[in-house]
Design an enzyme around this catalytic site. Structure first.
Site, short mmCIF file in Angstrom:
data_model
loop_
_atom_site.label_atom_id
_atom_site.label_comp_id
_atom_site.label_asym_id
_atom_site.label_seq_id
_atom_site.Cartn_x
_atom_site.Cartn_y
_atom_site.Cartn_z
N LYS A 193 0.79 -1.14 -0.09
CA LYS A 193 -0.07 -0.05 0.01
C LYS A 193 0.79 1.41 0.06
CE LYS A 193 -4.06 1.32 -0.46
NZ LYS A 193 -4.74 0.95 -1.76
N SER A 388 -8.34 -0.68 -5.36
CA SER A 388 -8.85 0.05 -4.02
C SER A 388 -10.27 0.07 -3.99
CB SER A 388 -8.08 1.28 -3.55
OG SER A 388 -6.77 0.81 -3.35
#
Length: 590
Positions: A193, A388
Site C-alpha cells: 500500500k 482499491s
C-alpha cells in the site's frame, strides 16, 4: 475605502453578469439551433475522420454547445467519450455512405484498457470490409497501438515513431516537506500500500518497485502480442525492437514493417481517394466526428420493455455527489438504487474506471451493489483501473469482467494527515493554544505533533477498515479469508493476473459485460441498453454552477500547463478519512 470597495464589488459583479448573459445567450441560441437543425447528410463514399487528440473519458455526460463554434476553441472539444465514440464507429460500420475511417493520431491521452476497447471497435468496423487508414506526424506508444489495427499506416517522412518500451516515474516529497516544515503522519495496512510512499521516502520501496515492474512487463507483453497479430510480425522480433529502441527514423519503421510507408498529409488524402474509389480529380468527402454524430442513425436500438442499465462510475471516489473529475459515492449509490427499484431494468452493468478514494464512500456504494444483487444480475466491467475503492464497489457483483491490461486489486486502507507545527510556528511565527474537554477532542490537529494515543486510535481505525474490506471481499469473491488475505496486502494486479488469482472472472470489455448481464436476466434476445447518470444539458449546468462554468469556459492554453499540478492538488485535497486508493498513479499513454 468602503465606498471604493463597494464600487469595485459592483464592477466585478457587473462583469460576471455580462459574461453570464453572453454565455447564456449563446447556450440558448445553440440549444434552439441544435433542436431545429436538420440531420447532417453524409455524401456517398465519405470517410469518417477521427482526430483523436483529446483526453478520453468513459462517457460525455454534459452537452457542449460550443463544439462546432469557432469561439472559445479551448472548449470546443474538451474530451472524447469512449462509449460515445464506439457508438459512432458502430453506426459508420452500417452506414452505406461511409467507405472507411481515417485515423489522424499522434499523441493519445488514454489508458491501455480504453485503447483496447476502442481498438476492438475498430476491428469490428473492419469486419464489414470497409478500410481504416492511419496517419501521424508523431506516434507515441499508445497512438501506435491504436493505429496498428489500420489496413495502412503512414508516418510523416520526418516524423517520429516511439517504440522503446514503457516506463513510469514517481515523485518523492519527503525532503521537500521536511524543508518547508511539514511532517506527514501515515497509517496503513499492507506492504504494497504505497500510495503514501511519496510523503515518507525519497526513493521507491522494493515492494512498490516489484509491483510496478511486474505490471509494466505484463502490459508490454500484451501490447506486443496485439500488435504482432495485426502487423504479422513475430512477438520476439517486436520485443527486440522495443528493448533496444531500434526505431530511430521513419526509414527504420518502414524497414521493420511497423508502417506501410512515409507520406505527407496531401499524399495520404490521395490514398484515401483511391481507397474510396475516387479519381485524383474528385473531391474527397471527409466528415468529422462532431458532424457525424448528427447524421442518420443506422444502429438505433429497437424498442424493448427490457432494459440493461450501464452505470458509469469514473474518477477518484469522494463523499457526496462528486464533482468534475471525481466520483461521488452518494451519487453512484443513488443510481444503483434507482436501477434496482426500476422494474423495467432487468440487469445492471457497473462500468468502473477509478483508482479508489474514500473508504466510506466506497462502502456506501458497495452496500447498494449487494442490495441490487439480491434482486437482479449486476455485472462489473473494469476499464483502465478499478483498484482499491474501485475494486471495493465491484467485489459484490455477480461477475467481474476485465481487460488483461486493466489495473485492479490494491486491497488495502491508509490514512494520510499532516503535522504543520514546524512550518506554522518555527517558520511563520504562528502560535496556537487549545482548550479541550477530552484527551482526543482535538484529534489529528495539523498545528501540533500527534500524541501516542492519537496515533494508536488512528491506526486502529485503519486496521478496522482493512478488516472490513478483506472480509467483504472474501465473501463477495467466495474465497477463504486466508486466501484473500494473501492477495490483499495492497498489491496491484493486471486484469489477466486478477483472473488467475480469483479477483476477477472473465476477460472482456463493456460489450461482453452487457451480454453477460442480459443473458443472466434471460433477455439476451430482447433488451435495450440505457446509460446512467443521464446526460445533463448545458443550460441547466450553467444555471446550477455559473461561476465554475464561466471560469472553465474562460480557461486558456496557458492554464493547461498548470492543469496536472492543479489536478494533483485536488486529489490530495480530496483525501478525507480512511482511503482505499491506488498505490501509484495510473500510467497514461501520451
Amino acid at each position: 475605502m468602503r465606498f471604493l470597495g463597494n464600487v469595485l464589488a459592483t464592477i466585478v459583479g457587473l462583469f460576471l453578469f455580462f459574461f453570464l448573459f453572453i454565455f447564456l445567450s449563446v447556450a440558448l441560441v445553440s440549444s434552439f439551433s441544435t433542436q431545429s437543425q436538420e440531420v447532417v447528410k453524409v455524401a456517398r463514399n465519405s470517410v469518417l475522420k477521427l482526430t483523436l487528440n483529446k483526453p478520453f473519458k468513459e462517457r460525455i455526460t454534459e452537452e457542449n454547445p460550443f463544439e462546432d463554434l469557432d469561439v472559445l476553441p479551448a472548449v470546443s472539444n474538451v474530451a472524447i467519450g469512449l462509449i460515445d465514440l464506439k457508438n459512432e464507429i458502430e453506426n459508420a460500420k452500417l452506414d452505406p455512405n461511409i467507405s472507411g475511417i481515417y485515423l489522424e493520431i499522434s499523441i493519445l491521452s488514454a489508458g491501455f484498457a480504453t485503447l483496447e476497447e476502442l481498438r476492438n471497435s475498430l476491428l469490428d468496423f473492419k469486419s464489414s470490409g470497409k478500410f481504416i487508414v492511419a496517419y501521424g506526424e508523431f506516434f507515441t506508444e499508445g497512438a501506435y497501438y491504436l493505429a496498428s489495427v489500420a489496413d495502412e499506416i503512414y508516418l510523416n517522412p520526418v516524423g517520429i515513431l516511439e517504440f522503446d518500451g514503457l516506463s513510469t516515474e514517481v515523485v518523492y516529497l519527503k525532503e521537500f516537506l521536511n524543508n518547508i516544515g511539514i511532517e506527514p503522519e501515515v497509517f496503513r495496512v499492507g506492504e504494497y500500500k504505497s500510495a503514501v510512499e511519496p510523503f515518507l521516502r525519497n526513493d521507491m520501496s522494493p515492494e512498490n518497485r516489484f509491483q510496478i515492474q511486474t505490471y509494466l512487463n505484463g502490459l508490454l507483453q500484451h501490447y506486443l502480442q496485439e500488435i504482432a497479430e495485426e502487423r504479422n510480425i513475430a512477438v520476439g522480433d517486436l520485443a527486440t525492437i522495443s528493448e533496444n529502441a531500434l526505431i530511430r527514423t521513419p526509414a527504420d519503421a518502414l524497414t521493420r514493417n511497423l508502417i506501410t510507408d512515409t507520406l505527407y498529409y496531401d499524399q495520404v488524402i490521395e490514398v484515401l481517394k483511391e481507397r474510396s474509389g475516387l479519381s485524383t480529380e474528385d473531391q474527397l468527402s471527409l466528415i468529422s466526428y462532431s458532424q457525424y454524430k448528427k447524421s442518420e442513425r443506422y444502429n438505433r436500438q429497437a424498442y424493448s420493455a427490457n432494459k440493461v442499465a450501464v452505470i458509469v462510475a469514473e474518477g477518484q471516489i469522494i463523499s457526496g455527489d462528486g464533482a468534475d473529475g471525481f466520483m461521488g459515492g452518494n451519487k453512484i449509490a443513488q443510481e444503483i438504487r434507482k436501477a434496482r427499484k426500476n422494474e423495467d431494468i432487468k440487469a445492471i452493468v457497473l462500468r468502473i474506471n477509478s483508482p479508489g478514494g474514500s473508504a466510506l464512500a466506497s462502502d456506501i456504494m458497495w452496500r447498494e451493489v449487494t442490495l441490487a444483487a439480491k434482486v437482479k444480475p449486476i455485472i462489473a466491467s473494469f476499464s483502465d483501473v478499478a483498484a482499491s475503492g474501485g475494486y471495493y464497489m465491484a467485489m459484490a457483483c455477480d461477475t467481474i469482467v476485465t481487460y488483461p491490461n486493466s489495473i485492479t486489486g490494491s486491497i488495502g486502507i491508509f490514512a494520510l494527515l499532516f503535522n504543520a507545527e514546524s512550518l506554522l510556528t518555527n517558520k511563520l511565527g504562528m502560535h496556537f493554544e487549545t482548550v479541550s474537554t477530552g484527551e482526543l477532542s482535538n484529534l489529528a490537529s495539523p498545528t501540533k505533533r500527534f500524541s501516542e494515543a492519537e496515533r494508536k486510535l488512528l491506526q486502529q481505525n485503519v486496521e478496522k477498515g482493512y478488516k472490513t474490506f478483506i472480509g467483504k471481499a472474501a465473501e463477495g469473491r467466495d474465497l477463504p479469508l486466508d486466501s484473500l488475505r494473501s492477495l490483499a496486502s495492497g498489491r496491484v494486479w493486471t486484469g489477466a493476473e486478477a483472473i488467475e488469482v480469483g479477483l476477477a472472472d472473465i476477460e472482456g470489455g463493456l460489450d461482453t459485460a452487457i451480454e453477460i448481464a442480459a443473458s443472466a436476466a434471460g433477455v439476451e434476445s430482447d433488451y435495450m441498453v440505457r446509460y446512467y447518470p443521464k446526460k445533463k444539458d448545458f443550460l441547466s449546468e450553467l444555471l446550477d454552477r455559473p461561476i465554475e462554468k464561466v471560469s472553465y469556459l474562460l480557461g486558456n492554453e496557458e492554464n493547461e500547463l498548470l492543469q496536472p499540478i492543479v489536478e494533483k492538488l485536488k486529489m490530495i485535497n480530496a483525501l478525507e478519512g480512511a482511503q482505499a486508493l491506488l498505490p501509484f498513479e495510473v500510467i497514461k499513454i501520451e
